[in-house]
Scaffold this motif. Structure first.
Motif, short mmCIF file in Angstrom:
data_model
loop_
_atom_site.label_atom_id
_atom_site.label_comp_id
_atom_site.label_asym_id
_atom_site.label_seq_id
_atom_site.Cartn_x
_atom_site.Cartn_y
_atom_site.Cartn_z
N TYR A 182 0.81 -1.21 0.00
CA TYR A 182 0.00 0.00 0.00
C TYR A 182 0.85 1.27 0.00
CZ TYR A 182 -3.71 -3.27 1.19
OH TYR A 182 -4.60 -4.32 1.16
N GLU A 183 2.18 1.11 0.08
CA GLU A 183 3.08 2.27 0.09
C GLU A 183 3.58 2.52 -1.33
OE1 GLU A 183 3.23 3.90 2.86
OE2 GLU A 183 2.16 2.33 3.96
N GLU A 184 3.17 3.63 -1.93
CA GLU A 184 3.47 3.89 -3.33
C GLU A 184 4.95 4.12 -3.62
OE1 GLU A 184 1.02 7.10 -4.58
OE2 GLU A 184 -0.86 5.96 -4.41
N ASP A 185 5.72 4.51 -2.60
CA ASP A 185 7.13 4.83 -2.82
C ASP A 185 8.07 3.70 -2.40
OD1 ASP A 185 6.41 5.18 -0.16
OD2 ASP A 185 7.95 6.71 0.19
N ILE A 186 7.52 2.54 -1.99
CA ILE A 186 8.34 1.42 -1.52
C ILE A 186 7.99 0.16 -2.31
CG2 ILE A 186 8.96 -0.05 0.44
CD1 ILE A 186 8.18 2.30 2.27
N SER A 187 9.00 -0.54 -2.78
CA SER A 187 8.78 -1.77 -3.54
C SER A 187 9.69 -2.88 -3.01
CB SER A 187 9.08 -1.53 -5.02
OG SER A 187 9.01 -2.73 -5.75
N VAL A 188 9.09 -4.03 -2.65
CA VAL A 188 9.87 -5.19 -2.20
C VAL A 188 10.32 -5.96 -3.44
CG1 VAL A 188 9.88 -7.32 -0.87
CG2 VAL A 188 8.61 -5.33 -0.03
#
Length: 203
Positions: free
Chosen positions: A23-29
């Motif tokens: 749900y965090e638009e600036d974080i990608s796993v």
């Protein structure tokens, strides 16, 4: 976009973090690992911005992995993610090059805050940790016998078993244990065992 790799030997915890970070638009796993060796290989392949790693992992623990990551990729930031709040563990990760340290019982909001702060080249350490007096390796002075006993405690040995191995009395072992507790500001038997297992100094 902040590219993140998560290292944790409990897959369910990784899955929970990944689900929440969606749900965090600036974080990608961009990757996950269940042990230190897989983590290092993944870092070499993916080159993420931030690594979130547990301290206790199979094959190569989080401290060892952090040292390797920082040596090979100084720009990659590392956040320790642990159930241990002992100052020794915090100091070990700091010395290894970690930029942050978050407790596993912290809120997702705090973890997200840590990721964003560390991505901006800031340090982020859990309030529960910062409220304690963090000691350095040089501050801790244990005798050679105390170090030996601490190592055996970390291996799961009882006081009687340690006494038998070292050819000393059980009461002597108990005295050393009390001295270690006092020097390390540890409250009881359970915390001492946890600390001994977590401790990663060369004995």
């Amino acid at each position: 976009m902040i590219r993140v790799v998560i290292a944790e030997d409990h897959q369910s915890l990784i899955d929970g973090i990944k689900l929440s970070l969606e749900y965090e638009e600036d974080i990608s796993v961009v990757g996950e690992a269940n042990d230190g060796e897989v983590l290092i290989a993944l870092i070499r392949a993916k080159r993420p911005d931030i690594v979130i790693t547990d301290i206790r992992m199979p094959k190569c623990d989080g401290i060892c992995a952090t040292k390797t990551i920082k040596k090979e990729f100084p720009d990659i930031k590392v956040i320790a993610f642990s159930m241990f709040d002992q100052s020794e563990a915090v100091t070990q990760m700091k010395l290894a090059g970690a930029s942050g340290y978050i407790m596993k019982n912290s809120s997702l909001k705090k973890l997200v805050e840590a990721i964003r702060e560390v991505a901006k080249n800031n340090l982020f350490f859990d309030d529960a940790i910062m409220s304690k007096d963090t000691v350095t390796k040089e501050d801790i002075i244990l005798s050679s016998r105390e170090k030996e006993i601490l190592r055996l405690i970390g291996e799961g040995k009882t006081s009687q078993e340690i006494a038998d191995l070292l050819f000393i009395g059980k009461s002597t072992v108990d005295t050393h244990r009390k001295n270690i507790l006092k020097k390390m500001s540890i409250q009881g038997k359970t915390d001492l065992i946890r600390f001994a297992v977590e401790r990663k100094y060369d004995f």
